[in-house]
Design an enzyme around this catalytic site. Sequence first.
Site, PDB file in Angstrom:
ATOM      1  N   SER A 142       0.363  -0.908  -0.098  1.00 56.49           N
ATOM      2  CA  SER A 142       0.057  -0.046   0.441  1.00 56.49           C
ATOM      3  C   SER A 142       0.699   1.232  -0.037  1.00 56.49           C
ATOM      4  O   SER A 142       1.553   1.297   0.275  1.00 56.49           O
ATOM      5  CB  SER A 142      -1.304   0.115   1.027  1.00 56.49           C
ATOM      6  OG  SER A 142      -1.104   1.554   1.295  1.00 56.49           O
ATOM      7  N   TYR A 155      -2.498  -0.410  10.579  1.00 58.83           N
ATOM      8  CA  TYR A 155      -2.477  -0.472   9.033  1.00 58.83           C
ATOM      9  C   TYR A 155      -1.068  -0.457   8.447  1.00 58.83           C
ATOM     10  O   TYR A 155      -0.193  -1.362   7.557  1.00 58.83           O
ATOM     11  CB  TYR A 155      -3.960   0.382   8.865  1.00 58.83           C
ATOM     12  CG  TYR A 155      -4.057  -0.600   6.587  1.00 58.83           C
ATOM     13  CD1 TYR A 155      -3.733  -1.997   6.678  1.00 58.83           C
ATOM     14  CD2 TYR A 155      -3.844   0.607   5.762  1.00 58.83           C
ATOM     15  CE1 TYR A 155      -4.161  -2.264   5.216  1.00 58.83           C
ATOM     16  CE2 TYR A 155      -3.933   0.015   4.623  1.00 58.83           C
ATOM     17  CZ  TYR A 155      -4.358  -0.951   4.086  1.00 58.83           C
ATOM     18  OH  TYR A 155      -4.186  -2.169   2.575  1.00 58.83           O
TER      19      TYR A 155
HETATM   20  O1  NJP Z   1     -10.129  -5.018  -0.564  1.00 54.31           O
HETATM   21  P1  NJP Z   1     -11.468  -6.571  -0.191  1.00 54.31           P
HETATM   22  P2  NJP Z   1      -9.471  -5.086  -0.939  1.00 54.31           P
HETATM   23  N1  NJP Z   1      -7.811 -14.762   4.442  1.00 54.31           N
HETATM   24  O2  NJP Z   1     -11.544  -6.299   1.734  1.00 54.31           O
HETATM   25  C1  NJP Z   1      -9.440 -11.710   2.292  1.00 54.31           C
HETATM   26  C2  NJP Z   1      -4.567  -3.390  -0.106  1.00 54.31           C
HETATM   27  N2  NJP Z   1      -5.026  -2.232  -0.661  1.00 54.31           N
HETATM   28  O3  NJP Z   1      -9.338  -5.797  -2.249  1.00 54.31           O
HETATM   29  O4  NJP Z   1     -11.840 -13.984   3.145  1.00 54.31           O
HETATM   30  C3  NJP Z   1      -7.539 -15.084   3.931  1.00 54.31           C
HETATM   31  O5  NJP Z   1     -12.280  -6.229  -1.328  1.00 54.31           O
HETATM   32  C4  NJP Z   1     -11.240 -11.214   1.723  1.00 54.31           C
HETATM   33  O6  NJP Z   1     -11.548 -11.976   1.815  1.00 54.31           O
HETATM   34  P3  NJP Z   1     -12.577 -13.515   2.970  1.00 54.31           P
HETATM   35  C5  NJP Z   1      -5.612  -4.264   1.201  1.00 54.31           C
HETATM   36  O7  NJP Z   1      -4.918  -4.249   2.480  1.00 54.31           O
HETATM   37  C6  NJP Z   1      -6.194  -2.218  -0.891  1.00 54.31           C
HETATM   38  O8  NJP Z   1      -9.281  -3.406  -1.587  1.00 54.31           O
HETATM   39  O9  NJP Z   1     -13.359 -14.575   1.362  1.00 54.31           O
HETATM   40  N3  NJP Z   1      -8.574 -14.389   2.639  1.00 54.31           N
HETATM   41  C7  NJP Z   1     -11.305 -10.878   0.612  1.00 54.31           C
HETATM   42  O10 NJP Z   1     -11.724 -11.435  -0.936  1.00 54.31           O
HETATM   43  C8  NJP Z   1      -5.324  -5.678   0.976  1.00 54.31           C
HETATM   44  O11 NJP Z   1      -3.831  -6.799   1.223  1.00 54.31           O
HETATM   45  C9  NJP Z   1      -6.786  -0.603  -0.519  1.00 54.31           C
HETATM   46  O12 NJP Z   1     -13.739 -12.311   3.439  1.00 54.31           O
HETATM   47  C10 NJP Z   1      -8.886 -12.725   3.446  1.00 54.31           C
HETATM   48  C11 NJP Z   1      -9.745  -9.957   0.520  1.00 54.31           C
HETATM   49  O13 NJP Z   1      -9.494 -10.417   1.329  1.00 54.31           O
HETATM   50  C12 NJP Z   1      -5.353  -6.235  -0.871  1.00 54.31           C
HETATM   51  O14 NJP Z   1      -5.388  -4.737  -1.247  1.00 54.31           O
HETATM   52  C13 NJP Z   1      -6.053   0.486  -0.767  1.00 54.31           C
HETATM   53  C14 NJP Z   1      -8.664 -12.951   4.535  1.00 54.31           C
HETATM   54  C15 NJP Z   1     -10.103  -8.420   0.485  1.00 54.31           C
HETATM   55  O15 NJP Z   1     -11.210  -7.589  -0.355  1.00 54.31           O
HETATM   56  C16 NJP Z   1      -6.602  -6.060  -1.314  1.00 54.31           C
HETATM   57  O16 NJP Z   1      -7.762  -5.354  -0.643  1.00 54.31           O
HETATM   58  C17 NJP Z   1      -4.715  -0.093  -0.529  1.00 54.31           C
HETATM   59  C18 NJP Z   1      -8.477 -13.838   5.717  1.00 54.31           C
HETATM   60  N4  NJP Z   1      -7.898 -13.820   6.475  1.00 54.31           N
HETATM   61  C19 NJP Z   1      -4.259  -1.747  -0.306  1.00 54.31           C
HETATM   62  N5  NJP Z   1      -8.581 -11.845   5.070  1.00 54.31           N
HETATM   63  C20 NJP Z   1      -7.865  -0.230  -0.228  1.00 54.31           C
HETATM   64  N6  NJP Z   1      -8.650  -1.020  -1.264  1.00 54.31           N
HETATM   65  O17 NJP Z   1      -8.357   0.899  -0.782  1.00 54.31           O
HETATM   66  C21 NJP Z   1      -9.305 -10.873   3.992  1.00 54.31           C
HETATM   67  O18 NJP Z   1      -3.406   0.467  -0.723  1.00 54.31           O
HETATM   68  N7  NJP Z   1      -9.499 -11.073   3.072  1.00 54.31           N
END
Ligand code: NJP
Length: 262
Positions: A142, A155
Site C-alpha cells: 500500500s 495498518y
Molecule cells: O479489499 P476487500 P481490497 N484470509 O475487502 C480477503 C490492499 N489495499 O480488495 O476471506 C484470507 O474488497 C477477503 O476475502 P474473505 C489491502 O490491504 C487496499 O481493497 O472471503 N482472505 C477479500 O477477498 C489488501 O491487502 C486498498 O473475506 C482474507 C479480500 O481479502 C488488498 O489490497 C488500498 C482474509 C479483501 O477484499 C486487497 O484489498 C491499498 C483472511 N484472513 C491497499 N481476510 C483500498 N481498497 O483502498 C480478508 O493501498 N481476506
Amino acid sequence: MRLKGRHVVITGASGGIGEHIADEAARQGALPVLLARSEGKLKEISARIEAQTGIRPRYARLDVGDREMVEAVFSRLMAELETVDVLVNNAGFGVFRYVEDIDLAEMERMFAVNVFGLIACTKAVYPHMKERKSGHIINIASQAGKIATPKSSVYSATKHAVLGFTDSLRLEAARFGIFVTAVNPGPVETNFFSAADESGEYVRNVSRWMLRPEAVAKRVVAAMMTPTREVNMPRWMDFGSRLYRLAPGLVETVAKRAFFQK
Ligand code: NJP
C-alpha cells in the site's frame, strides 16, 4: 501469451482487487487459483470466469491468518498443480483508529493476516519456485507502507513490514530467477472501507480520487512474469511518497490537513 497456461494463485480472491486480478489473469489465458475464507463467493466467481473465458479456476477456502491451514491448503495445491508460477499475496484488511482506540486483539489479527499470513504463503511456494528457478511473488502492500498517516498506525505498520519483507526477498530471490514485486495503491473502491472506515468519513473525503479495482488489477497482471520492482499508483501519490522520503518533515507540514482526512 506470456501468461498462457500459467498457474496464478491469488489470496483474498473473493472480492475487490483479488477478484479483478483473477478476471484479468484469466482473460490473458492464465489459470487462476482462488483462495479466501468465503468459499461460496469463490464458487460463484469461478463459475462466472468460466462462463466468460472458458477457463474454470480452482478455488479453496483459506484463512491466511491460520498457519496450519496455510500449510495444509498449499501442500494440497502443490501436489495437485505441481507448479505455481505466480503467487499474489493480496488478502488483507485494515481498521483505521487513533492509537488510544486500538484494540490489541484487532492489532494482532491485522499482523496475522497482512504480515505473517503473507510470509507463510510465500514460504509455502518459494522452495518449489527455487527448485524450478522460475516464479513470481507479488505482494499487495500500500501507499500506507510508504507514508504513515493518522488513524492508520497499525495498518501502516503492517504494510511497512510487507515492504521490508518484499525488498529483502527480492534480493534473495533474484539469485534463483524469481521475480518479486510490491504493489502500492492509494485508496481503491472496494469493500475494504466497510471495515477500515466505520464512520464513512474517509471515503467521503477521498472518493473523488479513488482508484478503480479493475485498473489496479490490469497493472498487476501486466507486471506478471516480468522483473517489475514496484507498481505504484496513482502517479501523483507515488510522487508524494518519493518526496516524503527526501523531506518527511516538509511533507508532513504541508500535507497535515490532508493527512487528517480520516
Ligand atoms: O479489499 P476487500 P481490497 N484470509 O475487502 C480477503 C490492499 N489495499 O480488495 O476471506 C484470507 O474488497 C477477503 O476475502 P474473505 C489491502 O490491504 C487496499 O481493497 O472471503 N482472505 C477479500 O477477498 C489488501 O491487502 C486498498 O473475506 C482474507 C479480500 O481479502 C488488498 O489490497 C488500498 C482474509 C479483501 O477484499 C486487497 O484489498 C491499498 C483472511 N484472513 C491497499 N481476510 C483500498 N481498497 O483502498 C480478508 O493501498 N481476506
